[in-house]
Design a protein around this motif. Structure first.
Motif, mmCIF file in Angstrom:
data_model
loop_
_atom_site.group_PDB
_atom_site.id
_atom_site.type_symbol
_atom_site.label_atom_id
_atom_site.label_comp_id
_atom_site.label_asym_id
_atom_site.label_seq_id
_atom_site.Cartn_x
_atom_site.Cartn_y
_atom_site.Cartn_z
ATOM 1 N N CYS A 108 0.673 -1.035 -0.164
ATOM 2 C CA CYS A 108 0.005 0.115 0.134
ATOM 3 C C CYS A 108 0.876 1.281 0.110
ATOM 4 N N LEU A 109 2.079 1.150 0.785
ATOM 5 C CA LEU A 109 2.814 2.225 0.902
ATOM 6 C C LEU A 109 3.515 2.664 -0.346
ATOM 7 N N THR A 110 4.028 1.402 -0.909
ATOM 8 C CA THR A 110 4.956 1.655 -2.030
ATOM 9 C C THR A 110 3.746 2.039 -3.213
ATOM 10 N N GLN A 111 2.620 1.846 -3.450
ATOM 11 C CA GLN A 111 1.737 1.997 -4.398
ATOM 12 C C GLN A 111 1.438 3.728 -4.323
ATOM 13 N N THR A 112 1.251 4.222 -2.775
ATOM 14 C CA THR A 112 1.041 5.315 -2.700
ATOM 15 C C THR A 112 2.284 6.313 -2.860
ATOM 16 N N LEU A 113 3.398 5.722 -2.737
ATOM 17 C CA LEU A 113 4.520 6.830 -3.000
ATOM 18 C C LEU A 113 4.935 6.748 -4.425
ATOM 19 N N ALA A 114 4.481 5.668 -5.333
ATOM 20 C CA ALA A 114 4.847 5.680 -6.481
ATOM 21 C C ALA A 114 4.307 6.672 -7.368
ATOM 22 N N ARG A 115 3.080 7.261 -6.603
ATOM 23 C CA ARG A 115 2.499 8.579 -7.290
ATOM 24 C C ARG A 115 3.124 9.936 -6.985
ATOM 25 N N TYR A 116 4.171 9.734 -6.051
ATOM 26 C CA TYR A 116 4.888 10.933 -5.742
ATOM 27 C C TYR A 116 5.976 11.478 -6.643
ATOM 28 N N PRO A 117 6.380 12.727 -6.666
ATOM 29 C CA PRO A 117 7.322 13.136 -7.561
ATOM 30 C C PRO A 117 8.831 12.401 -7.359
ATOM 31 N N ASN A 118 9.433 12.020 -8.454
ATOM 32 C CA ASN A 118 10.635 11.219 -8.491
ATOM 33 C C ASN A 118 11.621 12.206 -8.073
ATOM 34 N N VAL A 119 11.870 12.510 -6.521
ATOM 35 C CA VAL A 119 12.700 13.495 -5.976
ATOM 36 C C VAL A 119 13.371 12.714 -4.834
ATOM 37 N N PRO A 120 14.490 13.206 -4.268
ATOM 38 C CA PRO A 120 15.262 12.531 -3.250
ATOM 39 C C PRO A 120 14.525 12.539 -1.964
ATOM 40 N N ALA A 178 -1.856 1.500 7.118
ATOM 41 C CA ALA A 178 -0.743 1.997 6.580
ATOM 42 C C ALA A 178 -0.585 3.563 6.957
ATOM 43 N N ALA A 179 -1.616 4.097 7.417
ATOM 44 C CA ALA A 179 -1.227 5.482 8.047
ATOM 45 C C ALA A 179 -0.807 5.439 9.300
ATOM 46 N N VAL A 180 -0.956 4.270 10.034
ATOM 47 C CA VAL A 180 -0.298 4.348 11.311
ATOM 48 C C VAL A 180 1.023 3.973 11.239
ATOM 49 N N GLU A 181 1.358 3.022 10.199
ATOM 50 C CA GLU A 181 2.867 2.813 10.022
ATOM 51 C C GLU A 181 3.678 3.920 9.518
ATOM 52 N N SER A 182 3.141 4.882 8.726
ATOM 53 C CA SER A 182 3.574 6.041 8.249
ATOM 54 C C SER A 182 3.790 6.903 9.316
ATOM 55 N N LEU A 183 2.797 7.266 10.153
ATOM 56 C CA LEU A 183 3.152 8.117 11.321
ATOM 57 C C LEU A 183 4.234 7.596 12.135
ATOM 58 N N HIS A 184 4.195 6.202 12.388
ATOM 59 C CA HIS A 184 5.270 5.636 13.394
ATOM 60 C C HIS A 184 6.539 5.801 12.552
ATOM 61 N N ALA A 185 6.826 5.775 11.480
ATOM 62 C CA ALA A 185 8.032 5.898 10.757
ATOM 63 C C ALA A 185 8.504 7.462 10.981
ATOM 64 N N TYR A 186 7.434 8.291 10.610
ATOM 65 C CA TYR A 186 7.938 9.794 11.013
ATOM 66 C C TYR A 186 8.268 9.968 12.281
ATOM 67 N N SER A 187 7.944 9.278 13.373
ATOM 68 C CA SER A 187 8.547 9.341 14.891
ATOM 69 C C SER A 187 9.769 8.907 14.812
ATOM 70 N N LEU A 188 10.122 7.793 14.252
ATOM 71 C CA LEU A 188 11.381 7.224 14.400
ATOM 72 C C LEU A 188 12.432 8.158 13.679
ATOM 73 N N VAL A 189 12.039 8.824 12.727
ATOM 74 C CA VAL A 189 12.993 9.529 11.709
ATOM 75 C C VAL A 189 13.309 10.909 12.646
ATOM 76 N N HIS A 190 12.312 11.293 13.236
ATOM 77 C CA HIS A 190 12.568 12.410 14.013
ATOM 78 C C HIS A 190 13.270 12.033 15.524
ATOM 79 N N ASP A 191 13.022 10.763 16.018
ATOM 80 C CA ASP A 191 13.566 10.707 17.261
ATOM 81 C C ASP A 191 15.056 10.332 17.109
ATOM 82 N N ASP A 192 15.492 9.773 15.765
ATOM 83 C CA ASP A 192 16.756 9.530 15.588
ATOM 84 C C ASP A 192 17.834 10.579 15.573
#
Length: 289
Positions: free
Chosen positions: A16-28, A67-81
């Motif tokens: 689900c996350l892969t398909q969703t992000l596939a529609r995002y711009p191809n940027v870093p 997928a929403a809660v995993e996206s939010l959890h991932a955000y928290s880990l990125v900032h926590d690190d």
């Protein structure tokens, strides 16, 4: 059955996350978002999907909240690190986002993943009724913001410079916010999707979330860094109060076990249909990562 269900939930959320992000711009930025949501046990997603299944809501619908809660959890880990927070260079056995890219990218990746979570909950595929989507969005905001996870993170930072180490009640409150609130939301999402009482699964998740954190504290002392995929003994080195330092190792393990018994008891109304959730509770205190 539990291991298969956990693996299936992980695969479905990743797709689900892969398909969703596939529609995002191809940027870093998008590359770094994909990197940040890769891997992990997906326990929170599993709780969403299994909790929803108890009420007859199946993954084709519950996947969006998962997928929403995993996206939010991932955000928290990125900032926590980040260096200004826990300053970790390893997450899930890989370099953290700010190490692989840079700090500014990590901040923006976290911001983008947080907003993605609410985008996923707002979609009609998530719930036909707008009122249900609003309830999911509002409760996630409560669980993740200044009344929940972010408050817990701030309490954790403050504890590092506190003149007196936190006592058991204060540690319990901190972890109920930092870790427990999002686990609670994950379990409650299913009955919210079904328009049912969240009470039984909220009780289950409250006990599960606290046991999860006690298990983390135990792992920080006794775990294997290679299996954990992150640096261990951080709390001990920082001189922070933990469940282990306050209770002792044996009592901390007993407390975690008692909480799992409590979590399992909360599932009694669901009978055998909740077996995967019972096994998830046992997994929480047996995991090595």
């Amino acid at each position: 059955m539990f291991e298969n269900a956990l693996a299936q939930a992980a695969d479905e959320v990743s797709a689900c996350l892969t398909q969703t992000l596939a529609r995002y711009p191809n940027v870093p930025l998008t590359d770094a978002m994909r990197y940040a949501v890769t891997g992990g046990k997906r326990l929170r997603a599993f709780l969403v999907i299994e909790g929803a299944r108890l009420y007859g809501v199946y993954p084709r619908q519950s996947i969006w909240a998962a997928a929403a809660v995993e996206s939010l959890h991932a955000y928290s880990l990125v900032h926590d690190d980040l260096p200004c927070m826990d300053n970790d260079d390893l997450r899930r056995g890989l370099p953290t986002v700010h190490v692989k890219w840079d700090e500014a990218t990590a901040v923006l990746v976290g911001d983008a993943l947080q907003t993605l979570a609410f985008d996923l909950l707002a979609r009609k595929e998530c719930a036909p009724k707008a009122s249900t989507r609003i309830e999911l969005i509002q409760t996630m905001a409560w669980a993740s913001g200044g009344q929940g996870m972010v408050l817990g993170q701030m309490q954790d930072i403050a504890s590092e410079t506190a003149l007196t180490p936190l006592n058991l009640d204060q540690i319990t409150e901190l972890q109920a916010n930092k870790t427990g609130a999002l686990i609670q939301w994950s379990a409650m999402a299913g009955p919210i999707l079904a328009g049912q009482d969240v009470g039984p699964l909220r009780h289950y998740a409250n006990a599960l979330g606290l046991a999860f954190q006690i298990a983390d504290d135990i792992m920080d002392v006794e775990g294997d860094a290679q299996k954990a995929g992150k640096r261990l003994n951080k709390d001990t080195e920082a001189g922070k109060a933990t469940f282990v330092s306050l209770l002792g190792m044996d009592e901390a393990k007993k407390r975690a076990s008692d909480l799992i018994d409590e979590a399992e008891s909360a599932l009694a109304p669901f009978g055998d249909n909740a077996q995967n959730l019972r096994e998830a509770a046992r997994f929480v205190i047996a995991r090595e990562s």
